[in-house]
Design an enzyme around this catalytic site. Sequence first.
Site, PDB file in Angstrom:
ATOM      1  CB  THR A 246      -0.893  -0.042   1.258  1.00  0.00           C
ATOM      2  OG1 THR A 246      -1.667  -1.229   1.231  1.00  0.00           O
ATOM      3  CG2 THR A 246      -1.806   1.150   1.376  1.00  0.00           C
TER       4      THR A 246
ATOM      5  CB  THR B  60      -3.862  -0.470  -1.176  1.00  0.00           C
ATOM      6  OG1 THR B  60      -3.218  -1.747  -1.065  1.00  0.00           O
ATOM      7  CG2 THR B  60      -5.369  -0.678  -1.101  1.00  0.00           C
TER       8      THR B  60
ATOM      9  CD  GLU C 274      -4.547  -7.134   0.508  1.00  0.00           C
ATOM     10  OE1 GLU C 274      -4.791  -5.968   0.850  1.00  0.00           O
ATOM     11  OE2 GLU C 274      -4.550  -8.051   1.317  1.00  0.00           O
TER      12      GLU C 274
ATOM     13  CB  SER D  76      -9.424  -1.280   4.646  1.00  0.00           C
ATOM     14  OG  SER D  76      -8.169  -0.637   4.548  1.00  0.00           O
ATOM     15  CB  SER D  77      -5.703  -1.938   8.696  1.00  0.00           C
ATOM     16  OG  SER D  77      -6.195  -3.098   9.301  1.00  0.00           O
TER      17      SER D  77
ATOM     18  N   GLY E 118      -0.635  -3.064   5.740  1.00  0.00           N
ATOM     19  CA  GLY E 118      -1.652  -4.034   6.110  1.00  0.00           C
ATOM     20  C   GLY E 118      -2.236  -3.727   7.480  1.00  0.00           C
TER      21      GLY E 118
END
Length: 605
Positions: A413, A431, A433, A479-480, A501
């Site tokens: 990301t 991002t 991923e 998502s974070s 992540g």
Amino acid sequence: MRRRSVRLSALITAVAAVGSLSVAAAPAAPPPSDRGTPPKEPVAVGYGGAVASVDPDASAIGVDVLRRGGNAVDAAVATAAALGVTEPFSAGIGGGGYFVYFDADSGRVHTLDGRERAPLSADESLFLENGEPLPFDEAVTSGLSVGTPGTPATWDAALDAWGTTSLRKAVRPAAKLAHRGFTVDETFRSQVADNEERFRDFPASAELFLPGGELPEVGSTIRNKDLARTYTKLGRRGVDAFYRGPLARDIADTVQDPKVAEGAERVVRPGDMTARDLRAYDVKFQDPTHVDYRGLDVYGMAPSSSGGTTVGEALNIMENQDLSEASKKEFLHHYLEASKLAYADRGRWLGDAAYEDVPVEGLLSQEFADARACLVDDEKAMQSPVAFGDPRDPAGCERGDQVAPLTYEGTSTTHLTTADRWGNVVSYTLTIEQIGGSAMTVPGRGFLLNNELTDFSFAPAAEDVPDPNLPGPGKRPRSSMSPTIVLEDGKAAFALGSPGGSTIITTVLQTLVNRVDRDMSLPEAIAAPRATQRNTEETLLEKDLYDSSVRGELEDMGHLFAETGEIGAATGIERLGRGKWLAAAEPERRGAGSAMVPHPVRQDR
């Protein structure tokens, strides 16, 4: 609790004293079309706004937009488009992200949820085969993992709502960069090497990233004329050129019928994304999350991201502890325990709020945080994983007996932060991923597709624990990503964010409390060694912390540790007052970042 201003009178002196984080500025860079790749500088101070990203070509493009009179939104989109060229394994138009914007005129913070969506045909069995979850590595490199991209729609919506330029002008510098090429650095080469086997299985990816069938050499030039043409088409025809027509069909065809190299042994499962899914995509305007921390207003991203609620809950848990005078051991202990509790609650309650009942108000309430904070013992670490609490009905010090799972999230990301001369600020995380996304390049179009749907839970972890992060039709995976903007007295104080992540949340949280509670300058807070505790048995430490004496002190309290490599790669900006801005990026992580301002000033040492 006394209010602690983030305006430090000796800030510039402190920054200049950090050694390698010198703010002695080089002359202003010429426009991107007139120079080669500028050097990476992790700190810049000056006037006219600021840009911080991982890449110097991208930062230079953003700064040139500011220099020509564009605002923070214009610069953010132009920088992001450039990152799609130079950081194609981390971001691009085949992915999605979250955009947080502070409007200085109104004093309001706005957000855009540009997260990828599952196909409208998806259900909870998306990653099940014969009733069992697919092996993760097989799901990653497949059409099943590809979510409907949201990045082009995010750029278009942000420019239309708050920008001063057109999409055509915003992407033009990136199109030129893609056409003329950029210089391969060690990070780019190593990321290709990490994906070499996957890229070789897809002819379009191999042709683009393995020139002549070999790994690109450091110092060589990579050109992406397909992406240059795609950007030009977006500019001329608008965002509908991505979500409708031939390009949309090419994306859907790539997902439904992945073009695998002849002789490849990899089994690449097709996905169900259709042109209808692309036509149906919508970016969401929504309210930000908000907490008050030490008298500062901290704004973040609401669900589908778990970033704003989890950072906010952890800050609320730490609110009643005066950490400014705490020892390093005491500070880290409280930071790790707050993270542990916030992650426990994240796993149970966070998902796409369009599909799930996410108790955002409860998660961000001080009442709930206090009920969780009373579990923290000043002398002893909680054994983890800890059980989640119930923000709908907070019960003081109730430990519970159910634990929610931690799902995997890829680390590929990128984050950028911009500000302009008028005081507007953007914090934007985007991002595809994991590094290299799905590894599938859309033939003839020059960009990789994401594997974002692997952020969903593949199957419920336990029958008696509801999971809000299971796949569903059109649903966004949790998502974070945690783009964050902090205000003081109604004006932007600083902004930050990071890739990484599920470690994004702790990176942003630790950097923020380093800045506010430990009186670190923003560059010092970004450079400081990191720890990440995500309600797991062991806390991961970067080497400098793992090798330090404080590790033993914390182990005596019951903390368990393991060493890891780099955690996150943050960027940020800070308002210094009187029109001056500071931009900050990593001095070392991920090959270092790039901080720039339109009109630099040299600082006395």
